[in-house]
Design a protein around this motif. Structure first.
Motif, PDB file in Angstrom:
ATOM      1  N   CYS A  97      10.765  89.450 -25.868  1.00  0.00           N
ATOM      2  CA  CYS A  97       9.800  88.960 -25.067  1.00  0.00           C
ATOM      3  C   CYS A  97       8.952  90.130 -24.323  1.00  0.00           C
ATOM      4  O   CYS A  97       7.887  89.926 -23.885  1.00  0.00           O
ATOM      5  N   GLU A  98       9.249  91.398 -24.843  1.00  0.00           N
ATOM      6  CA  GLU A  98       8.625  92.628 -24.532  1.00  0.00           C
ATOM      7  C   GLU A  98       6.867  92.369 -25.054  1.00  0.00           C
ATOM      8  O   GLU A  98       6.759  92.176 -26.211  1.00  0.00           O
ATOM      9  N   ASP A  99       5.941  92.448 -24.076  1.00  0.00           N
ATOM     10  CA  ASP A  99       4.697  92.045 -24.538  1.00  0.00           C
ATOM     11  C   ASP A  99       4.149  90.639 -25.445  1.00  0.00           C
ATOM     12  O   ASP A  99       3.539  90.930 -26.368  1.00  0.00           O
ATOM     13  N   CYS A 100       4.992  89.845 -24.984  1.00  0.00           N
ATOM     14  CA  CYS A 100       5.079  88.440 -25.951  1.00  0.00           C
ATOM     15  C   CYS A 100       3.555  88.021 -26.150  1.00  0.00           C
ATOM     16  O   CYS A 100       3.172  87.966 -27.236  1.00  0.00           O
ATOM     17  N   ASP A 101       2.690  87.628 -25.095  1.00  0.00           N
ATOM     18  CA  ASP A 101       1.533  87.165 -25.240  1.00  0.00           C
ATOM     19  C   ASP A 101       0.657  87.954 -26.053  1.00  0.00           C
ATOM     20  O   ASP A 101      -0.189  87.497 -26.653  1.00  0.00           O
ATOM     21  N   GLN A 102       0.736  89.478 -25.589  1.00  0.00           N
ATOM     22  CA  GLN A 102      -0.143  90.217 -26.516  1.00  0.00           C
ATOM     23  C   GLN A 102       0.213  90.260 -27.827  1.00  0.00           C
ATOM     24  O   GLN A 102      -0.675  90.189 -28.646  1.00  0.00           O
ATOM     25  N   LYS A 103       1.589  90.277 -28.258  1.00  0.00           N
ATOM     26  CA  LYS A 103       1.855  90.251 -29.633  1.00  0.00           C
ATOM     27  C   LYS A 103       1.599  88.746 -30.374  1.00  0.00           C
ATOM     28  O   LYS A 103       0.962  88.783 -31.403  1.00  0.00           O
ATOM     29  N   CYS A 104       1.346  87.787 -29.566  1.00  0.00           N
ATOM     30  CA  CYS A 104       1.041  86.593 -29.837  1.00  0.00           C
ATOM     31  C   CYS A 104      -0.475  86.473 -30.245  1.00  0.00           C
ATOM     32  O   CYS A 104      -0.983  86.415 -31.527  1.00  0.00           O
ATOM     33  N   LYS A 105      -1.229  87.282 -29.268  1.00  0.00           N
ATOM     34  CA  LYS A 105      -2.769  87.065 -29.558  1.00  0.00           C
ATOM     35  C   LYS A 105      -2.867  88.095 -30.684  1.00  0.00           C
ATOM     36  O   LYS A 105      -4.051  87.651 -31.197  1.00  0.00           O
ATOM     37  N   THR A 106      -2.490  88.964 -30.667  1.00  0.00           N
ATOM     38  CA  THR A 106      -2.824  89.846 -31.976  1.00  0.00           C
ATOM     39  C   THR A 106      -2.558  89.335 -33.277  1.00  0.00           C
ATOM     40  O   THR A 106      -3.356  89.559 -34.189  1.00  0.00           O
ATOM     41  N   LYS A 107      -1.387  88.479 -33.369  1.00  0.00           N
ATOM     42  CA  LYS A 107      -1.048  88.005 -34.595  1.00  0.00           C
ATOM     43  C   LYS A 107      -1.978  86.768 -35.040  1.00  0.00           C
ATOM     44  O   LYS A 107      -2.382  86.494 -36.033  1.00  0.00           O
ATOM     45  N   HIS A 108      -2.109  85.818 -33.926  1.00  0.00           N
ATOM     46  CA  HIS A 108      -2.514  84.454 -34.127  1.00  0.00           C
ATOM     47  C   HIS A 108      -4.036  84.386 -33.387  1.00  0.00           C
ATOM     48  O   HIS A 108      -4.451  83.023 -33.633  1.00  0.00           O
ATOM     49  N   GLY A 109      -4.584  85.385 -32.787  1.00  0.00           N
ATOM     50  CA  GLY A 109      -5.845  85.014 -32.227  1.00  0.00           C
ATOM     51  C   GLY A 109      -5.796  84.983 -30.794  1.00  0.00           C
ATOM     52  O   GLY A 109      -4.737  84.378 -30.328  1.00  0.00           O
ATOM     53  N   PRO A 110      -7.032  85.029 -30.097  1.00  0.00           N
ATOM     54  CA  PRO A 110      -7.099  84.691 -28.659  1.00  0.00           C
ATOM     55  C   PRO A 110      -6.802  83.409 -28.039  1.00  0.00           C
ATOM     56  O   PRO A 110      -6.295  83.324 -26.984  1.00  0.00           O
ATOM     57  N   SER A 111      -6.666  82.304 -28.857  1.00  0.00           N
ATOM     58  CA  SER A 111      -6.472  81.074 -28.374  1.00  0.00           C
ATOM     59  C   SER A 111      -4.946  80.832 -28.385  1.00  0.00           C
ATOM     60  O   SER A 111      -4.692  79.673 -28.081  1.00  0.00           O
ATOM     61  N   SER A 112      -4.073  81.642 -28.895  1.00  0.00           N
ATOM     62  CA  SER A 112      -2.722  81.470 -28.992  1.00  0.00           C
ATOM     63  C   SER A 112      -2.220  81.909 -27.556  1.00  0.00           C
ATOM     64  O   SER A 112      -2.660  82.299 -26.737  1.00  0.00           O
ATOM     65  N   GLU A 113      -0.766  81.359 -27.591  1.00  0.00           N
ATOM     66  CA  GLU A 113      -0.086  81.394 -26.286  1.00  0.00           C
ATOM     67  C   GLU A 113       1.294  81.787 -26.528  1.00  0.00           C
ATOM     68  O   GLU A 113       2.095  81.172 -27.360  1.00  0.00           O
ATOM     69  N   GLY A 114       1.710  82.785 -25.992  1.00  0.00           N
ATOM     70  CA  GLY A 114       3.152  83.463 -25.957  1.00  0.00           C
ATOM     71  C   GLY A 114       3.957  82.953 -25.179  1.00  0.00           C
ATOM     72  O   GLY A 114       3.577  82.730 -23.906  1.00  0.00           O
ATOM     73  N   SER A 115       5.298  82.446 -25.366  1.00  0.00           N
ATOM     74  CA  SER A 115       5.970  82.012 -24.423  1.00  0.00           C
ATOM     75  C   SER A 115       7.375  82.436 -24.419  1.00  0.00           C
ATOM     76  O   SER A 115       7.920  82.616 -25.649  1.00  0.00           O
ATOM     77  N   CYS A 116       8.293  82.930 -23.562  1.00  0.00           N
ATOM     78  CA  CYS A 116       9.461  83.611 -23.442  1.00  0.00           C
ATOM     79  C   CYS A 116      10.453  82.389 -23.186  1.00  0.00           C
ATOM     80  O   CYS A 116      10.398  81.692 -22.062  1.00  0.00           O
ATOM     81  N   ASP A 117      11.265  82.388 -23.881  1.00  0.00           N
ATOM     82  CA  ASP A 117      12.600  81.372 -23.751  1.00  0.00           C
ATOM     83  C   ASP A 117      13.936  82.087 -23.314  1.00  0.00           C
ATOM     84  O   ASP A 117      14.407  83.084 -24.308  1.00  0.00           O
ATOM     85  N   ARG A 118      14.339  82.043 -22.044  1.00  0.00           N
ATOM     86  CA  ARG A 118      15.459  82.816 -21.767  1.00  0.00           C
ATOM     87  C   ARG A 118      16.833  82.059 -21.668  1.00  0.00           C
ATOM     88  O   ARG A 118      17.835  82.352 -21.250  1.00  0.00           O
ATOM     89  N   SER A 119      16.763  80.859 -22.115  1.00  0.00           N
ATOM     90  CA  SER A 119      17.721  79.582 -22.071  1.00  0.00           C
ATOM     91  C   SER A 119      18.927  80.226 -22.878  1.00  0.00           C
ATOM     92  O   SER A 119      19.890  79.509 -22.621  1.00  0.00           O
ATOM     93  N   VAL A 120      18.804  81.003 -23.967  1.00  0.00           N
ATOM     94  CA  VAL A 120      19.805  81.259 -24.838  1.00  0.00           C
ATOM     95  C   VAL A 120      20.663  82.879 -24.575  1.00  0.00           C
ATOM     96  O   VAL A 120      21.496  83.058 -25.165  1.00  0.00           O
ATOM     97  N   GLY A 121      20.342  83.255 -23.383  1.00  0.00           N
ATOM     98  CA  GLY A 121      20.775  84.328 -22.822  1.00  0.00           C
ATOM     99  C   GLY A 121      19.819  85.656 -23.229  1.00  0.00           C
ATOM    100  O   GLY A 121      19.837  86.421 -22.320  1.00  0.00           O
ATOM    101  N   VAL A 122      19.482  85.682 -24.458  1.00  0.00           N
ATOM    102  CA  VAL A 122      18.423  86.811 -24.735  1.00  0.00           C
ATOM    103  C   VAL A 122      16.972  86.204 -24.531  1.00  0.00           C
ATOM    104  O   VAL A 122      16.590  85.149 -25.313  1.00  0.00           O
TER     105      VAL A 122
END
Length: 130
Positions: free
Chosen positions: A36-61
């Protein structure tokens, strides 16, 4: 323990809300982007400004998932039918290009004709879908 359950429910609600918002816009695609480090920024860089990064912490990592608008696949063009040729008759002064075209259309469905000179001979050449 109660605080952890409340936090997990809040995160789950947040993720579901984000999915509903993105899904309402059209086709939804997902891309796992690692931690999840810089999740939203990585997402927007790879898939454009309309993309949304989301962190899932339910699996421990904490894992980053990017949700973005899919582009529909481009349909492949329909197969083209091969063109057949035939020489039907001679072109004369009485039956030139227009007459040749009409005769080809009558003889072959979708056919077109032109007068083609081969040496001193003018032949009515028909082209039509095979």
């Amino acid at each position: 323990m109660e605080k952890t359950i409340s936090y997990v429910l809040f995160v789950t609600f947040f993720i579901m809300s984000a999915l509903v918002m993105i899904e309402a816009q059209g086709n939804l695609c997902r891309d796992g982007l690692g931690t999840c480090e810089d999740c939203d920024q990585k997402c927007k860089t790879k898939h454009g400004p309309s993309s949304e990064g989301s962190c899932d912490r339910s699996v421990g990592v904490a894992l980053c998932t990017c949700f973005y608008q899919c582009t529909p696949p481009t349909p492949s063009p329909p197969p083209t039918r091969p063109t057949c040729n035939s020489g039907t008759a001679l072109c004369t002064e009485q039956c030139s290009d227009d007459c040749c075209d009409t005769n080809c259309a009558k003889s072959h469905d979708g056919g077109h004709g032109i007068c083609n000179s081969i040496g001193n001979t003018r032949l009515c050449l028909c082209q039509y879908p095979c």
